[in-house]
Scaffold this motif. Structure first.
Motif, PDB file in Angstrom:
ATOM      1  N   THR A   1       0.863  -1.180   0.000  1.00  0.00           N
ATOM      2  CA  THR A   1       0.000   0.000   0.000  1.00  0.00           C
ATOM      3  C   THR A   1       0.897   1.226   0.000  1.00  0.00           C
ATOM      4  O   THR A   1       1.746   1.377   0.882  1.00  0.00           O
ATOM      5  CB  THR A   1      -0.922   0.028   1.228  1.00  0.00           C
ATOM      6  N   VAL A   2       0.719   2.083  -0.995  1.00  0.00           N
ATOM      7  CA  VAL A   2       1.597   3.246  -1.174  1.00  0.00           C
ATOM      8  C   VAL A   2       0.744   4.486  -1.407  1.00  0.00           C
ATOM      9  O   VAL A   2      -0.210   4.462  -2.205  1.00  0.00           O
ATOM     10  CB  VAL A   2       2.557   3.048  -2.369  1.00  0.00           C
ATOM     11  N   GLU A   3       1.062   5.564  -0.707  1.00  0.00           N
ATOM     12  CA  GLU A   3       0.437   6.866  -0.938  1.00  0.00           C
ATOM     13  C   GLU A   3       1.529   7.905  -1.169  1.00  0.00           C
ATOM     14  O   GLU A   3       2.534   7.921  -0.454  1.00  0.00           O
ATOM     15  CB  GLU A   3      -0.428   7.289   0.249  1.00  0.00           C
ATOM     16  N   VAL A   4       1.313   8.780  -2.148  1.00  0.00           N
ATOM     17  CA  VAL A   4       2.238   9.873  -2.431  1.00  0.00           C
ATOM     18  C   VAL A   4       1.447  11.173  -2.367  1.00  0.00           C
ATOM     19  O   VAL A   4       0.463  11.350  -3.095  1.00  0.00           O
ATOM     20  CB  VAL A   4       2.905   9.722  -3.809  1.00  0.00           C
ATOM     21  N   ILE A   5       1.872  12.074  -1.487  1.00  0.00           N
ATOM     22  CA  ILE A   5       1.174  13.345  -1.264  1.00  0.00           C
ATOM     23  C   ILE A   5       2.039  14.465  -1.814  1.00  0.00           C
ATOM     24  O   ILE A   5       3.206  14.617  -1.416  1.00  0.00           O
ATOM     25  CB  ILE A   5       0.918  13.567   0.237  1.00  0.00           C
ATOM     26  N   PHE A   6       1.491  15.262  -2.723  1.00  0.00           N
ATOM     27  CA  PHE A   6       2.223  16.359  -3.342  1.00  0.00           C
ATOM     28  C   PHE A   6       1.763  17.686  -2.750  1.00  0.00           C
ATOM     29  O   PHE A   6       0.562  17.993  -2.757  1.00  0.00           O
ATOM     30  CB  PHE A   6       2.005  16.370  -4.855  1.00  0.00           C
ATOM     31  N   PHE A   7       2.712  18.468  -2.289  1.00  0.00           N
ATOM     32  CA  PHE A   7       2.417  19.790  -1.729  1.00  0.00           C
ATOM     33  C   PHE A   7       2.754  20.864  -2.761  1.00  0.00           C
ATOM     34  O   PHE A   7       3.684  20.713  -3.558  1.00  0.00           O
ATOM     35  CB  PHE A   7       3.225  20.025  -0.452  1.00  0.00           C
ATOM     36  N   GLY A   8       2.015  21.958  -2.738  1.00  0.00           N
ATOM     37  CA  GLY A   8       2.252  23.054  -3.664  1.00  0.00           C
ATOM     38  C   GLY A   8       1.155  24.084  -3.550  1.00  0.00           C
ATOM     39  O   GLY A   8       0.141  23.882  -2.873  1.00  0.00           O
ATOM     40  N   GLU A   9       1.348  25.211  -4.211  1.00  0.00           N
ATOM     41  CA  GLU A   9       0.356  26.291  -4.208  1.00  0.00           C
ATOM     42  C   GLU A   9      -0.505  26.132  -5.444  1.00  0.00           C
ATOM     43  O   GLU A   9      -0.050  26.304  -6.566  1.00  0.00           O
ATOM     44  CB  GLU A   9       1.052  27.655  -4.203  1.00  0.00           C
ATOM     45  N   GLY A  10      -1.768  25.774  -5.251  1.00  0.00           N
ATOM     46  CA  GLY A  10      -2.648  25.529  -6.382  1.00  0.00           C
ATOM     47  C   GLY A  10      -3.941  26.306  -6.291  1.00  0.00           C
ATOM     48  O   GLY A  10      -4.107  27.218  -5.477  1.00  0.00           O
ATOM     49  N   ASP A  11      -4.904  25.929  -7.162  1.00  0.00           N
ATOM     50  CA  ASP A  11      -6.193  26.608  -7.225  1.00  0.00           C
ATOM     51  C   ASP A  11      -6.993  26.369  -5.951  1.00  0.00           C
ATOM     52  O   ASP A  11      -6.818  25.370  -5.255  1.00  0.00           O
ATOM     53  CB  ASP A  11      -6.998  26.110  -8.429  1.00  0.00           C
ATOM     54  N   ALA A  12      -7.891  27.312  -5.672  1.00  0.00           N
ATOM     55  CA  ALA A  12      -8.715  27.233  -4.464  1.00  0.00           C
ATOM     56  C   ALA A  12     -10.185  27.132  -4.844  1.00  0.00           C
ATOM     57  O   ALA A  12     -11.009  27.959  -4.452  1.00  0.00           O
ATOM     58  CB  ALA A  12      -8.471  28.440  -3.570  1.00  0.00           C
ATOM     59  N   ALA A  13     -10.523  26.094  -5.613  1.00  0.00           N
ATOM     60  CA  ALA A  13     -11.914  25.906  -6.008  1.00  0.00           C
ATOM     61  C   ALA A  13     -12.759  25.416  -4.851  1.00  0.00           C
ATOM     62  O   ALA A  13     -13.987  25.506  -4.891  1.00  0.00           O
ATOM     63  CB  ALA A  13     -11.997  24.912  -7.168  1.00  0.00           C
ATOM     64  N   GLY A  14     -12.115  24.869  -3.833  1.00  0.00           N
ATOM     65  CA  GLY A  14     -12.827  24.505  -2.622  1.00  0.00           C
ATOM     66  C   GLY A  14     -13.220  23.060  -2.487  1.00  0.00           C
ATOM     67  O   GLY A  14     -13.872  22.686  -1.512  1.00  0.00           O
ATOM     68  N   ASP A  15     -12.851  22.182  -3.452  1.00  0.00           N
ATOM     69  CA  ASP A  15     -13.274  20.799  -3.343  1.00  0.00           C
ATOM     70  C   ASP A  15     -12.127  19.856  -3.684  1.00  0.00           C
ATOM     71  O   ASP A  15     -11.007  20.268  -3.965  1.00  0.00           O
ATOM     72  CB  ASP A  15     -14.472  20.534  -4.265  1.00  0.00           C
TER      73      ASP A  15
END
Length: 614
Positions: free
Chosen positions: A583-597
């Motif tokens: 079981t593998v999860e990869v979480i990407f951080f960054g400044e993106g759009d704020a559509a809210g969902d």
């Protein structure tokens, strides 16, 4: 190829299940024995303190190369009485060592199979042009045919998921995938997003109005001895943690001198949640079973206590950008952060907690003085590898409780060395890291099946290479003179994502001159040693548009398609001797759009993927 496979099988034939000689092996073999896996319920034996635990990788003497060569010559399957996969009345099986077996006269157009029965090998012909299947009570049948590269890819991707996090609060996307080895898979996972209410948010220092914050949770659970404990954790652990953290914030806000809880108090809240959850699983279940007073109720209530599970839970607060990792067991979290020169560094966010971890050995010996076998051969009481886990009640219940459970309902006898339980705790070790979305940080969470195959640096380097291979740039992408744009918005692209067939070459990751592992982590990838493959980066490829699937493919062999296809063709339970659940999860951080969902990334998710988990 068929003759070569037969020759390999002749050499491998006769490698029966046996116990290794106690304490007589030396060198690399002895070292590998000491790093064996946790016991599997179907193969577990209660050996006395003088015996070496039978490691999963040494149940057979033949190698993965032999199996891969075998399946490369046709199809193979595992058969055990009383079930039979097909009718043998008109085409009996011919043992390899039979005088009547002559590979030189085998019809080259016939499809072949490798039959594994009673720890012996034999070669058989297939009369049906289709894959071998076996009916079961489950809705789907189990396919045991040799896989083509296309079928292997389909199997790798059949449970992949990817989600775009359009919140504008530091997280862009997360990918995940699972690959079973046990049947059913004993791993599990959970994801949850909680937008804090105004009463929990810290007021803005300028406007004095409360600011909302996202609390994001990602968890992976590595079950052992069954799937019920990890499934229970999927349903309840995040809620336990969120409630305790919420209560801690409310208590802090009730104090006029505080604007937020202290870091220590948040850590303590997470620890309380883990311990309370485990107490419900292990101890409250016995009380409920006694009240119900039926074996059917006891079976449902006690199953999560009798099996066990490691847990790796991460908690991200979008306001503070703090990323906490709570580790119980030997799953692992690693942060990838980009250097100014374009390479990546791998920062461990957890340490493996096993009977081989020096700090855990010291803790256990201090808690259980005068018990020399509290840790034996790197295992708790000589048997269980994780020193921290949920469930595993036989290492937590008092002897009289275990006897009562066995007499009144069902269960096994107490461990012979049991004196002063509990020996195993669910209390986690917690680390806190400030993530930097503006630098494009990412975090990989995975059960130990991945870390048996790849090092921390290889995992981070592979994700870094995956990011470089992405041809689409985002408005928030960071560029360097050496590599150009490395990230993207993750909101487009075809089903291939432009990846197919690209070799990874040298991974863009800083490696220490001398490999140094976090305390308690394995110094080498034991599966790689088992499979007999080298450590060159040339074995890696970039073929998948889901980053988690990309890691699993390269863990199983990368560009060595025969290895990937062979390992994926092995059915359960035979596959467990060569690879664990993944079981593998990869979480990407960054400044993106704020559509809210949060939206499903359909291009990189399997068909029928459920709605976003956050």
């Amino acid at each position: 190829m068929r003759r070569a496979a037969v020759q390999i099988l002749r050499t491998a034939k006769g490698a029966c299940v046996r116990r290794l000689p106690p304490l007589r092996q030396s060198g690399a073999l002895a070292e590998r024995i000491s790093t064996g896996f946790r016991p599997i319920s179907s193969f577990r034996k209660n050996y006395g303190p003088r015996h070496v635990f039978q490691s999963a990788m040494y149940i057979r003497q033949f190698s993965v190369a032999a199996v891969v060569a075998s399946v490369a010559s046709g199809v193979w399957y595992f058969r055990a009485p009383p079930y039979h996969m097909r009718d043998y009345s008109n085409n009996p099986t011919v043992p390899i060592d039979s005088p009547s077996f002559n590979p030189s006269v085998v019809d080259p157009s016939a499809r072949r199979s490798l039959v594994v029965e009673n720890d012996q090998f034999s070669v058989d012909e297939l009369t049906s042009p289709g894959p071998i299947t076996k009916s079961s009570n489950a809705p789907a049948s189990s396919q045991h045919a040799m896989l083509s590269p296309e079928e292997a890819t389909q199997k790798l991707r059949q449970s992949e998921e990817s989600y775009k996090v359009l919140r504008g609060r530091g997280v862009l996307r997360y990918d995940l995938v699972q690959l079973p080895s046990n049947n059913p898979i004993e791993d599990d996972h959970a994801e949850k997003l909680i937008e804090t209410s105004l009463s929990l948010a810290v007021p803005n220092s300028i406007t004095r109005t409360p600011e909302t914050s996202d609390w994001m949770f990602w968890s992976v659970f590595d079950g052992h001895g069954g799937w019920t404990t990890s499934a229970k954790l999927r349903h309840v652990l995040t809620s336990f943690v969120a409630r305790e953290i919420s209560a801690t914030y409310r208590a802090a806000l009730a104090n006029p001198s505080l604007t937020s809880p202290s870091p220590t108090s948040i850590d303590e809240a997470i620890k309380r949640a883990f311990v309370k959850c485990d107490h419900e699983i292990v101890h409250e279940s016995v009380v409920k079973a006694q009240k119900a007073n039926t074996k059917s109720a006891a079976a449902a209530l006690l199953s999560p206590a009798l099996s066990g599970s490691c847990a790796l839970l991460s908690f991200y607060d979008s306001r503070s950008k703090e990323f906490r990792v709570a580790c119980t067991g030997d799953s692992r979290a690693v942060l990838g952060r980009r250097n100014p020169n374009g390479t990546w560094i791998a920062q461990p966010l957890s340490e493996d907690q096993t009977g081989g971890t020096p700090s855990e050995i010291v803790r256990l010996r201090a808690e259980h003085p005068n018990e020399p076998n509290v840790v034996a051969r790197g295992r708790i009481l000589g048997n269980l590898e994780p020193s921290r886990a949920f469930g595993d009640a036989h290492y937590k219940w008092a002897r009289d409780v275990q006897e009562m459970v066995k007499t009144q309902w069902f269960g096994r006898s107490p461990v012979a060395l049991l004196k002063t339980p509990p020996y195993v705790t669910a209390e986690p070790v917690i680390t806190t890291t400030k993530v930097k979305p503006e630098k494009g940080d990412f975090v990989v969470l995975a059960t130990d099946g991945l870390w048996e195959m790849l090092t921390n640096e290889e995992v981070v380097g592979l994700v870094g290479k995956w990011l470089e291979a992405n041809p689409v740039s985002a408005k928030t992408a960071i560029t360097t003179s050496s590599t150009g744009s490395w990230t993207q918005s993750f909101f487009g692209g075809g089903s291939d994502g432009g990846f197919k067939g690209k070799r990874a070459a040298v991974l863009p990751v800083d490696r220490p001159q001398v490999e140094k592992c976090q305390e308690g982590q394995r110094s080498s990838t034991i599966r790689r040693t088992q499979w007999g493959i080298g450590a060159s980066d040339e074995r890696f490829v970039v073929e998948d548009s889901n980053a988690a699937t990309h890691l699993v493919r390269n863990a199983l062999g990368g560009k060595d398609r025969d290895m990937v296809c062979g390992l994926l063709a092995l059915p359960s339970p035979f596959s467990r001797r060569y690879r664990d659940d993944l079981t593998v999860e990869v979480i990407f951080f960054g400044e993106g759009d704020a559509a809210g969902d949060v939206k499903t990334n359909t291009d990189t998710s399997a068909p029928g993927t459920a709605k976003p988990k956050l």
